[in-house]
Design a protein around this motif. Sequence first.
Motif, short mmCIF file in Angstrom:
data_model
loop_
_atom_site.label_atom_id
_atom_site.label_comp_id
_atom_site.label_asym_id
_atom_site.label_seq_id
_atom_site.Cartn_x
_atom_site.Cartn_y
_atom_site.Cartn_z
N ILE A 100 -4.24 8.90 3.70
CA ILE A 100 -5.52 8.68 3.00
C ILE A 100 -6.55 9.72 3.45
O ILE A 100 -7.31 10.25 2.63
N ALA A 101 -6.55 10.03 4.73
CA ALA A 101 -7.47 11.08 5.20
C ALA A 101 -7.19 12.41 4.50
O ALA A 101 -8.10 13.17 4.19
N ALA A 102 -5.89 12.65 4.21
CA ALA A 102 -5.51 13.94 3.61
C ALA A 102 -5.73 13.97 2.10
O ALA A 102 -6.08 15.01 1.54
N VAL A 123 0.85 -1.19 0.00
CA VAL A 123 0.00 0.00 0.00
C VAL A 123 0.89 1.24 0.00
O VAL A 123 1.60 1.52 0.97
N ALA A 124 0.85 2.00 -1.11
CA ALA A 124 1.59 3.25 -1.20
C ALA A 124 0.61 4.41 -1.08
O ALA A 124 -0.43 4.44 -1.75
N THR A 125 0.95 5.35 -0.21
CA THR A 125 0.18 6.57 -0.05
C THR A 125 1.16 7.74 -0.02
O THR A 125 2.38 7.54 -0.03
N ALA A 126 0.62 8.94 0.03
CA ALA A 126 1.49 10.12 0.08
C ALA A 126 0.86 11.18 0.95
O ALA A 126 -0.36 11.31 1.00
N SER A 127 1.73 11.93 1.62
CA SER A 127 1.23 13.10 2.34
C SER A 127 0.82 14.15 1.31
O SER A 127 1.21 14.08 0.14
N GLY A 128 0.09 15.13 1.76
CA GLY A 128 -0.32 16.19 0.84
C GLY A 128 0.84 16.98 0.26
O GLY A 128 0.69 17.66 -0.75
N THR A 129 2.01 16.85 0.90
CA THR A 129 3.17 17.58 0.40
C THR A 129 4.14 16.68 -0.37
O THR A 129 5.24 17.10 -0.70
N VAL A 132 -11.03 5.78 1.31
CA VAL A 132 -11.65 6.57 2.38
C VAL A 132 -11.47 5.84 3.71
O VAL A 132 -11.39 4.61 3.76
N ILE A 133 -11.37 6.63 4.75
CA ILE A 133 -11.26 6.11 6.12
C ILE A 133 -12.68 5.92 6.67
O ILE A 133 -13.52 6.81 6.56
N ARG A 134 -12.89 4.75 7.27
CA ARG A 134 -14.22 4.48 7.83
C ARG A 134 -14.06 3.93 9.24
O ARG A 134 -13.12 3.17 9.55
#
Lengths: 151, 151
Positions: B66-68, B29-35, B90-92
């Motif tokens: 993910i929230a961001a 699972v790859a995600t990224a911060s808003g920056t 989405v976070i649930r």
Amino acid sequence: MGAVIGPRDLLQRKADALEKLSAGKDIWVATASGTGEPCLVPLSFAWIDGRIILVTPGRNRTARNIAATGSAHLALGPPRDVVSLEGTAVIRDLDTIAEEDADRYCAQAGWDPRPVASMVWIVFSPLRIRAWREVDELEERTVMQDGRWLV
Amino acid sequence: MGAVIGPRDLLQRKADALEKLSAGKDIWVATASGTGEPCLVPLSFAWIDGRIILVTPGRNRTARNIAATGSAHLALGPPRDVVSLEGTAVIRDLDTIAEEDADRYCAQAGWDPRPVASMVWIVFSPLRIRAWREVDELEERTVMQDGRWLV
């Protein structure tokens, strides 16, 4: 490897990580655009003098993301025997890579990208390396912090 | 699987992808911060009615990213037999997850996170799915685009 009882100590995790880094051919590479869009791909790699060399087409998202952010998060698998590497990454043209390092990339990665003009070379320098297998190894999993081995 | 000559057609790639999604336990699972700071971790997952369910501590970077950003890039390996999934996430809270879906998560992922209050549930909806093994399969690797199967 023989049977292991309980979590590995840090020294063993470092030794196992170095073995995976020296013997592996492919690594998962996560990058992000400057606006937070993630990108995850497997790439062939070489571990050379404490850094990781990657090669990919310059037009690909991975190369463009690294040019924009200077950052990457790499992982060797499988998912229950992970070496996770976070650090800085820079895009380099082939003519700035030492010939010996390019040779070592070809030997470990198993292909020679030098004839392909559209490729860029990526030099990744780890700042944090963590190694764990299952839940019992989630604690004490950091073997490198701030670019320094902890053991 | 028997011996395969040459690249798989799209229908075969979709079938193989669905098999991996239905039978797997762990996914990258790859995600990224808003920056633009990337984060890559393996997580247990379940494939339920065309979506992927993940569970992770709410304080972790994956959940916060993910929230961001509402975005994630997932991959099933190994690196030379990839299923790549890009989409929205989405976070649930657990109380918004159907009990049947939570049961299916526990069955496929192999653990029950419901007693752990610090966990959040993530629902990932793929928009693009690609499946490839080696270089000869890099073309024609997209089996889902804009959330629709192409075959």
